[in-house]
Design an enzyme around this catalytic site. Structure first.
Site, PDB file in Angstrom:
ATOM      1  N   GLU A 102      11.678 -14.650 -16.698  1.00 50.90           N
ATOM      2  CA  GLU A 102      10.544 -14.347 -17.168  1.00 50.90           C
ATOM      3  C   GLU A 102       9.243 -14.573 -16.262  1.00 50.90           C
ATOM      4  O   GLU A 102       8.012 -13.744 -17.435  1.00 50.90           O
ATOM      5  CB  GLU A 102      10.917 -15.099 -18.241  1.00 50.90           C
ATOM      6  CG  GLU A 102      12.155 -15.135 -18.931  1.00 50.90           C
ATOM      7  CD  GLU A 102      12.192 -13.552 -19.440  1.00 50.90           C
ATOM      8  OE1 GLU A 102      11.607 -12.983 -20.141  1.00 50.90           O
ATOM      9  OE2 GLU A 102      13.539 -13.065 -19.531  1.00 50.90           O
ATOM     10  N   ASP A 128      -3.057  13.689   1.917  1.00 54.32           N
ATOM     11  CA  ASP A 128      -2.567  13.370   0.644  1.00 54.32           C
ATOM     12  C   ASP A 128      -3.007  13.167  -0.198  1.00 54.32           C
ATOM     13  O   ASP A 128      -4.200  12.410  -0.412  1.00 54.32           O
ATOM     14  CB  ASP A 128      -1.814  11.767   1.643  1.00 54.32           C
ATOM     15  CG  ASP A 128      -0.969  11.731   1.671  1.00 54.32           C
ATOM     16  OD1 ASP A 128       0.015  12.513   2.669  1.00 54.32           O
ATOM     17  OD2 ASP A 128      -0.621  10.338   2.850  1.00 54.32           O
ATOM     18  N   PRO A 185       3.380  -7.364 -13.571  1.00 53.39           N
ATOM     19  CA  PRO A 185       3.054  -6.508 -14.269  1.00 53.39           C
ATOM     20  C   PRO A 185       2.166  -6.843 -15.320  1.00 53.39           C
ATOM     21  O   PRO A 185       1.497  -6.604 -15.491  1.00 53.39           O
ATOM     22  CB  PRO A 185       4.628  -6.238 -15.434  1.00 53.39           C
ATOM     23  CG  PRO A 185       5.680  -7.671 -15.097  1.00 53.39           C
ATOM     24  CD  PRO A 185       4.716  -8.044 -13.763  1.00 53.39           C
ATOM     25  N   ARG A 208       1.747   3.067   6.125  1.00 53.03           N
ATOM     26  CA  ARG A 208       1.442   4.312   6.528  1.00 53.03           C
ATOM     27  C   ARG A 208      -0.045   4.414   6.572  1.00 53.03           C
ATOM     28  O   ARG A 208      -0.260   5.583   7.681  1.00 53.03           O
ATOM     29  CB  ARG A 208       2.190   5.509   5.589  1.00 53.03           C
ATOM     30  CG  ARG A 208       2.076   5.805   4.517  1.00 53.03           C
ATOM     31  CD  ARG A 208       2.546   6.049   3.236  1.00 53.03           C
ATOM     32  NE  ARG A 208       2.699   7.550   3.512  1.00 53.03           N
ATOM     33  CZ  ARG A 208       1.828   8.282   3.442  1.00 53.03           C
ATOM     34  NH1 ARG A 208       0.397   7.729   3.042  1.00 53.03           N
ATOM     35  NH2 ARG A 208       1.936   9.298   4.086  1.00 53.03           N
TER      36      ARG A 208
HETATM   37 CL1  6GU Z   1       4.766  -5.875  -9.893  1.00 50.81          CL
HETATM   38  N1  6GU Z   1       6.549  -6.599 -11.143  1.00 50.81           N
HETATM   39  C1  6GU Z   1       7.205  -6.827 -11.620  1.00 50.81           C
HETATM   40  N2  6GU Z   1       8.275  -7.368 -12.081  1.00 50.81           N
HETATM   41  N3  6GU Z   1       7.176  -5.553 -13.290  1.00 50.81           N
HETATM   42  C2  6GU Z   1       6.209  -4.486 -12.892  1.00 50.81           C
HETATM   43  C3  6GU Z   1       5.625  -4.488 -11.521  1.00 50.81           C
HETATM   44  C4  6GU Z   1       5.642  -6.091 -10.976  1.00 50.81           C
HETATM   45  N4  6GU Z   1       4.460  -3.736 -12.052  1.00 50.81           N
HETATM   46  C5  6GU Z   1       5.192  -3.022 -12.311  1.00 50.81           C
HETATM   47  N5  6GU Z   1       5.657  -3.485 -13.148  1.00 50.81           N
END
Ligand code: 6GU
Length: 246
Positions: A117, A170, A90, A155
């Site tokens: 974590e 798309d 994230p 794709r």
């Molecule tokens: Cl790549 N990993 C995690 N754990 N949460 C996320 C993410 C990735 N992308 C958005 N939320």
């Protein structure tokens, strides 16, 4: 294109990768997706992949050794050195259609799925070449994010989609959302298909679709229009119609 995925939950991948377009790409030899269990690269009898964070705090942190050893073993086996090693986290930069397009041209990429974590920072600093997030929300692990990225990338591998055309129209590939689509019946519950689509006038239909795509993008995703995907005539048309082209 070869895609190696390193993770703690390899079973997650079987079904999603075995459907539809990704399955077909694999069967036709255009994609070779190999899943690796990070625990296979541990050396203790408990197959320990995580440990407590230095400095204290909640949760566990993925250890660096099995991840480094997995990436190095795969690279060595393939004689690969310049492979993008992409961490799914994230904290990464936001995944996008244009990044998917870039990655679809690579002969080989490696994806590392974080968990718990987090992951020892030395993996980010000294092993990963890029960090990617699929959106501003937190998933329990990188596996689902890796599946999202793989689907979007595969794709776009040249030859995977029936006609090059279907990827080009798309949503997002031209910076706009896609225009509305209709199929039979011509009238369903009193709701009729826009008559222009039945006219057989291909240039009028193309212009209607283009304007519908612009209208829809202006309404739903005005942030996308800032990027300048419109020509002068379209900007003029937008201001005549009280839409803000930015
Ligand atoms: Cl790549 N990993 C995690 N754990 N949460 C996320 C993410 C990735 N992308 C958005 N939320």
């Amino acid at each position: 294109m070869r895609i190696d995925i390193l993770c703690l939950f390899p079973e997650v991948f079987a079904s999603p990768l075995n459907q539809s377009i990704v399955k077909r790409a694999t069967e036709r030899g255009l994609a070779n997706i190999v899943i690796h269990d990070i625990r296979d690269y541990t050396h203790d009898k408990h197959r320990t992949a995580d440990d407590y964070p230095y400095g204290g705090g909640p949760g566990m942190v993925l250890k660096p050794e099995p991840i480094f050893e997995a990436v190095e073993a795969i690279k060595q086996q393939l004689g690969a050195c310049e492979v993008p090693v992409i961490l799914l986290t994230p904290q990464g930069r936001l995944f996008s259609q244009s990044l998917a397009q870039e990655l679809a041209l690579q002969p080989h990429i490696m994806l590392i799925c974080g968990h718990y974590e987090g992951l020892d920072e030395r993996v980010c600093e000294h092993l990963a070449t890029d960090e990617i997030s699929i959106g501003d929300y937190v998933l329990s692990g990188g596996e689902l994010a890796a599946l999202v990225a793989v689907d979007a990338i595969v794709r776009l591998i040249p030859g995977v989609l029936g006609s090059e055309f279907s990827a080009n129209s798309d949503s997002h590939s031209n910076g706009l959302l896609e225009y509305p689509q209709y199929t039979r019946p011509q009238t369903y519950r009193d709701w009729s298909v826009p008559s222009i689509l039945l006219s057989g006038n291909h240039s009028e239909i193309a212009q209607w679709r283009r304007r519908q795509a612009i209208l829809r993008t202006a309404k739903r995703r005005p942030d996308l229009l800032k990027k300048g995907s419109l020509c002068d005539e379209e900007r003029k048309w937008m201001s005549e119609n009280l839409l803000d082209p930015r």
